[in-house]
Structures are given as structure tokens and as C-alpha cells.
Design an enzyme around this catalytic site. Structure first.
Site, PDB file in Angstrom:
ATOM      1  N   LYS A 145       0.672  -1.292  -0.082  1.00  0.00           N
ATOM      2  CA  LYS A 145       0.054   0.147   0.058  1.00  0.00           C
ATOM      3  C   LYS A 145       0.829   1.285  -0.029  1.00  0.00           C
ATOM      4  CE  LYS A 145      -3.898  -2.356   1.999  1.00  0.00           C
ATOM      5  NZ  LYS A 145      -4.746  -2.734   3.195  1.00  0.00           N
ATOM      6  N   GLN A 155      -4.929  -1.300   9.499  1.00  0.00           N
ATOM      7  CA  GLN A 155      -4.683  -2.913   8.792  1.00  0.00           C
ATOM      8  C   GLN A 155      -5.431  -3.768   9.765  1.00  0.00           C
ATOM      9  OE1 GLN A 155      -3.665  -3.541   5.771  1.00  0.00           O
ATOM     10  NE2 GLN A 155      -4.042  -5.338   5.955  1.00  0.00           N
ATOM     11  N   ASP A 183     -10.964   3.206   3.893  1.00  0.00           N
ATOM     12  CA  ASP A 183     -11.495   1.638   3.958  1.00  0.00           C
ATOM     13  C   ASP A 183     -12.905   1.488   3.732  1.00  0.00           C
ATOM     14  OD1 ASP A 183      -9.647  -0.462   3.837  1.00  0.00           O
ATOM     15  OD2 ASP A 183      -9.122  -0.100   5.996  1.00  0.00           O
TER      16      ASP A 183
HETATM   17  N1  GUN Z   1      -7.336  -6.781   5.806  1.00  0.00           N
HETATM   18  C1  GUN Z   1      -7.732  -7.640   4.841  1.00  0.00           C
HETATM   19  N2  GUN Z   1      -8.572  -6.840   4.022  1.00  0.00           N
HETATM   20  C2  GUN Z   1      -8.115  -5.518   4.337  1.00  0.00           C
HETATM   21  C3  GUN Z   1      -9.006  -4.269   4.041  1.00  0.00           C
HETATM   22  O1  GUN Z   1      -9.291  -3.979   2.830  1.00  0.00           O
HETATM   23  N3  GUN Z   1      -8.401  -3.028   4.744  1.00  0.00           N
HETATM   24  C4  GUN Z   1      -7.969  -3.276   5.872  1.00  0.00           C
HETATM   25  N4  GUN Z   1      -7.518  -2.102   6.561  1.00  0.00           N
HETATM   26  N5  GUN Z   1      -7.508  -4.526   6.307  1.00  0.00           N
HETATM   27  C5  GUN Z   1      -7.787  -5.502   5.647  1.00  0.00           C
END
Ligand code: GUN
Length: 297
Positions: free
Chosen positions: A54, A98, A121
Site C-alpha cells: 500500500k 490494517q 477503507d
Molecule cells: N485486511 C484485509 N483486507 C483489508 C482491507 O481491505 N482493509 C484493511 N484495513 N485491512 C484489511
């Protein structure tokens, strides 16, 4: 039947290029680059890889990234104080925590604390509610990436029957709302559904998001369906660790009109959509500062 294997990496590269052009417009207007804050708690190796990707993609898109790493045993109060600080910072337009968090921490409480206009998100109940009622909002990145792929493959989705396998808050539920908004007919199947494969076999669009390695075989797929595989599962095969999806690719691919591979399908699009959401959040902040009141889109 010839099957198209969808190149998610190429689609993601195109989307990131479009986003970086928009970022350049902000810079040309002497506005700050969009800032994305990524919070990682603990040492989960898969999460560390996702976070690294990311941050790399944010830089490629011309954005600034702010990384906050907290130890596995950090307290809820420490984590919440970080979120509050990021909410206040003018140079931070998007905040992502995350998931999953270590068991002693409440993800629900943390997500509720993120300012909805910085919730890139799309997990805050405010944004979930806007999406569910068909209003502009920040939309969860994985379903948004899947929608982008489906619209490129099929054009107008009106009247298509979509079956979604899995009902998570991160993928299944928002995917259902997004496709409903695109005028699809929706069926969501899950672990308690009887004969889920027979329902799935009626789908024009099949989205697999259950986290079960290669669950979906040809008995789930109508010939000519478009199959989107959201799963990323690490498995051992012949003594080697590899990534597989929720779809058994070699069994399903011969019957599908188009299918996403794992890796290289939905995954790169998820990250590209995070960049798009961060851009949208930065544009929203600019417009708010200029006294323009619009909704997110
Ligand atoms: N863990 C798995 N998928 C995601 C996501 O789309 N966003 C976040 N923040 N954590 C994740």
C-alpha cells in the site's frame, strides 16, 4: 469456449496512472499531495506485506504516506490516541488501520473513531449506511475493485444475477450493496446456505469471498459466467508454499467467460482503489476548505 484471464495488475496500473494525473492537478494548484496514514499493529507477516504494498503504491501515485507501527501488545488507548491525532492532522487525508488487529483490541471501536471523511477503507458505520442507502460515500476498496473489473468486462450490469459467496463486512456485504446499486439481482450464500453450489450455478456473475482455498469448483459455475476470486489463501502444495484463491482455477476456468487469477487479479485492484479513495478524500478536504459542500463520490 475461450476464457479471458483478467489481468488485474494491468488494470491497477492504469487506475494508478489516472489517479497520479489527478494528484498532479492538486500539486499544480499548489495544494498538498494527498496523505495516506497506514496503521499496523503487531507482526502478522501477511499484514506487513499488504502494508508495504500500500505504501509503495501510494508513493507511485505521487502521494505522501505516513506509517504508524505499534507493538503487538499495545493498548486500545494507545491505538485510539494515534487515530485521534491522525484525525486532527491536516496533512492526512486518508486513514487505514490494517486488519485483523490482535485479539485484545476492538477493531469496531477503532473504526468508529476514524473521521468518516478520512475513512478510505469505507468501514465506518457512517459510510456503510450511506452505501446501503445508495448515497455517495467512501466505498470499501475490494468490492470497488471488483465492480470496476465487472463493468470493464460486461459494461452495463443491469439485470444480471450476481451470486456472492461470503457475507463479511469487508467484502460480501458491501459487494452486495454495490451490485444492487448497479441494478443486479443479488443472492448472498454463506456457510449456512443449503446447496450453495446450485444457487451459484444460476449466476451470471460469481464473486467468491469466503477465505476457503479452492472451495469453488465447476459444480458452482454456469458456463459463460464471469468469476471474480477475492480469496488469497496461503497453502502448502507438494512441499511448497503458494497462494491460491477461493476458486479452483484449473477446474473453473474452462467454463467461465472471464475469470480473475490469484495472485494478479483482485489484489492489485484493491490497492489501486485505496489510492482512488485517498484522492477522493483529499479532493473532498480541498472543497470543504474552499467552502464548497459536496458529497463524496
Ligand atoms: N485486511 C484485509 N483486507 C483489508 C482491507 O481491505 N482493509 C484493511 N484495513 N485491512 C484489511
Amino acid at each position: 469456449m475461450s476464457t479471458r484471464v483478467i489481468d488485474g495488475k494491468r488494470l491497477a496500473d492504469n487506475l494508478i496512472r489516472e489517479v497520479s494525473e489527478q494528484v498532479q492537478h492538486l500539486l499544480d494548484a499548489d495544494l498538498p499531495a494527498p496523505g495516506l496514514a497506514v496503521v499496523l499493529v503487531g507482526e502478522d507477516p501477511a499484514s506487513a506485506v499488504y502494508v508495504r504494498n500500500k505504501i509503495k503504491r501510494a508513493r507511485e501515485a505521487g502521494m505522501r504516506s505516513i506509517e504508524k507501527r505499534l507493538s503487538e501488545d499495545c493498548t486500545q488507548e494507545t491505538l485510539e490516541a494515534i487515530i485521534e491525532e491522525l484525525n486532527q492532522r491536516e496533512d492526512v487525508h486518508g486513514i487505514l488501520v490494517q486488519l485483523p488487529l490482535p485479539k485484545h483490541l476492538s477493531a469496531e471501536r477503532v473504526i468508529r473513531l476514524i473521521a468518516p471523511q478520512k475513512d478510505v477503507d469505507g468501514f465506518h458505520p457512517h459510510n456503510v449506511g450511506l452505501l446501503a442507502t445508495g448515497q455517495a460515500s467512501l466505498i470499501p476498496c475490494t468490492p470497488l475493485g471488483c465492480l470496476e473489473i465487472l463493468q470493464r468486462e460486461l459494461g452495463d450490469l443491469s439485470g444480471k444475477h450476481a451470486v456472492i459467496v461470503g457475507r463479511s463486512n469487508i467484502v460480501g456485504k458491501p459487494m452486495a450493496n454495490l451490485l444492487l446499486q448497479a441494478n443486479c439481482t443479488i443472492t448472498v450464500v454463506h456457510s449456512k446456505t443449503h446447496q450453495a453450489n446450485l444457487l451459484a450455478r444460476q449466476a451470471d456473475i460469481l464473486v467468491a469471498a469466503v477465505g476457503q482455498p479452492e472451495l469453488i469448483d465447476e459444480s458452482w459455475v454456469k458456463p459463460g459466467a464471469v468469476v471474480i476470486d477475492v480469496g488469497i489463501n496461503a497453502v502448502e502444495q507438494a512441499g511448497k508454499r503458494k497462494l491460491v484463491g477461493d476458486v479452483n482455477f484449473s477446474k473453473v476456468a474452462p467454463f467461465a467467460k472471464a475469470i480473475t487469477p490469484v495472485p494478479g487479479g483482485v489484489g492489485p485492484m484493491t490497492i489501486a482503489c485505496l489510492m482512488k479513495n485517498t484522492l477522493v478524500a483529499a479532493q473532498y478536504a480541498r472543497d470543504q476548505a474552499n467552502g464548497l459542500h459536496h458529497t463524496l463520490s
